[in-house]
Design a protein around this motif. Structure first.
Motif, PDB file in Angstrom:
ATOM      1  N   VAL A  15      41.373  38.793  34.733  1.00 51.70           N
ATOM      2  CA  VAL A  15      41.481  40.165  34.249  1.00 51.70           C
ATOM      3  C   VAL A  15      40.109  40.718  33.904  1.00 51.70           C
ATOM      4  O   VAL A  15      39.161  39.994  33.592  1.00 51.70           O
ATOM      5  CB  VAL A  15      42.409  40.237  33.018  1.00 51.70           C
ATOM      6  N   GLN A  16      40.035  42.043  33.962  1.00 54.50           N
ATOM      7  CA  GLN A  16      38.847  42.753  33.523  1.00 54.50           C
ATOM      8  C   GLN A  16      39.244  43.660  32.351  1.00 54.50           C
ATOM      9  O   GLN A  16      40.350  44.210  32.337  1.00 54.50           O
ATOM     10  CB  GLN A  16      38.247  43.590  34.653  1.00 54.50           C
ATOM     11  N   LEU A  17      38.341  43.784  31.389  1.00 58.19           N
ATOM     12  CA  LEU A  17      38.621  44.578  30.186  1.00 58.19           C
ATOM     13  C   LEU A  17      37.502  45.588  29.969  1.00 58.19           C
ATOM     14  O   LEU A  17      36.323  45.278  30.200  1.00 58.19           O
ATOM     15  CB  LEU A  17      38.725  43.676  28.955  1.00 58.19           C
ATOM     16  N   GLN A  18      37.878  46.764  29.503  1.00 59.41           N
ATOM     17  CA  GLN A  18      36.905  47.815  29.260  1.00 59.41           C
ATOM     18  C   GLN A  18      37.254  48.546  27.978  1.00 59.41           C
ATOM     19  O   GLN A  18      38.343  49.128  27.856  1.00 59.41           O
ATOM     20  CB  GLN A  18      36.886  48.808  30.424  1.00 59.41           C
ATOM     21  N   THR A  56      41.243  48.917  28.034  1.00 61.39           N
ATOM     22  CA  THR A  56      42.009  49.064  29.269  1.00 61.39           C
ATOM     23  C   THR A  56      41.857  47.804  30.099  1.00 61.39           C
ATOM     24  O   THR A  56      40.728  47.352  30.351  1.00 61.39           O
ATOM     25  CB  THR A  56      41.535  50.289  30.056  1.00 61.39           C
ATOM     26  N   VAL A  57      42.983  47.252  30.482  1.00 65.84           N
ATOM     27  CA  VAL A  57      43.005  45.980  31.206  1.00 65.84           C
ATOM     28  C   VAL A  57      43.339  46.233  32.674  1.00 65.84           C
ATOM     29  O   VAL A  57      44.269  46.994  32.985  1.00 65.84           O
ATOM     30  CB  VAL A  57      44.030  45.026  30.578  1.00 65.84           C
ATOM     31  N   SER A  58      42.599  45.589  33.544  1.00 66.61           N
ATOM     32  CA  SER A  58      42.893  45.654  34.974  1.00 66.61           C
ATOM     33  C   SER A  58      42.916  44.245  35.537  1.00 66.61           C
ATOM     34  O   SER A  58      42.377  43.311  34.934  1.00 66.61           O
ATOM     35  CB  SER A  58      41.856  46.504  35.719  1.00 66.61           C
ATOM     36  N   GLY A  59      43.582  44.101  36.662  1.00 69.03           N
ATOM     37  CA  GLY A  59      43.670  42.788  37.289  1.00 69.03           C
ATOM     38  C   GLY A  59      44.784  41.929  36.742  1.00 69.03           C
ATOM     39  O   GLY A  59      44.884  40.743  37.112  1.00 69.03           O
ATOM     40  N   GLY A  60      45.599  42.478  35.871  1.00 66.97           N
ATOM     41  CA  GLY A  60      46.715  41.733  35.314  1.00 66.97           C
ATOM     42  C   GLY A  60      47.406  42.551  34.254  1.00 66.97           C
ATOM     43  O   GLY A  60      46.827  43.512  33.720  1.00 66.97           O
TER      44      GLY A  60
END
Length: 121
Positions: free
Chosen positions: A2-5, A23-27
């Motif tokens: 996952v990536q977090l921003q 904001t979480v991406s990739g999961g």
């Protein structure tokens, strides 16, 4: 992985409520066994864990910050949110969101890049 921003205001006035979004991406934040955390690093000090929200939505807070901290989530946006009330200049720090998951016998961590928050009038 996952990536977090992190996102939110960089400047907050004393006594106000600080609000940051991760904001979480990739999961998905509801994926089994994931723990989503907020951590901060004040200038000249070490990392401080603030609290965690789990994949089920359960929350856990640092005892020293519990009275002022709330972590929630928006599953429709795949985000989790930190709110810290009654801020003072001592809350000035770089704020990080992070994830932890156990796979097999190992823990895997991912971190956002961090966002500077300054508390000042």
């Amino acid at each position: 992985q996952v990536q977090l921003q992190e996102s939110g205001p960089g400047l907050v006035k004393p006594s106000q409520t600080l609000s940051l979004t991760c904001t979480v991406s990739g999961g998905s934040i509801t994926t089994n066994d994931y723990y989503w955390k907020w951590i901060r690093k004040p200038p000249g000090k070490g990392l401080e864990w603030m609290g965690t929200i789990t994949y089920t939505g359960s929350t856990y807070y640092s005892p020293s910050l519990k009275s002022r901290t709330s972590i929630s989530r928006d599953t429709s946006k795949n985000q989790f949110i930190l709110q810290l009330s009654s801020v003072t200049p001592e809350d000035t720090a770089v704020y990080y969101c992070a994830s932890r998951v156990m796979r097999g016998s190992s823990w895997y961590d991912s971190w956002g890049q961090g966002t500077q928050v300054t508390v000042s009038s």
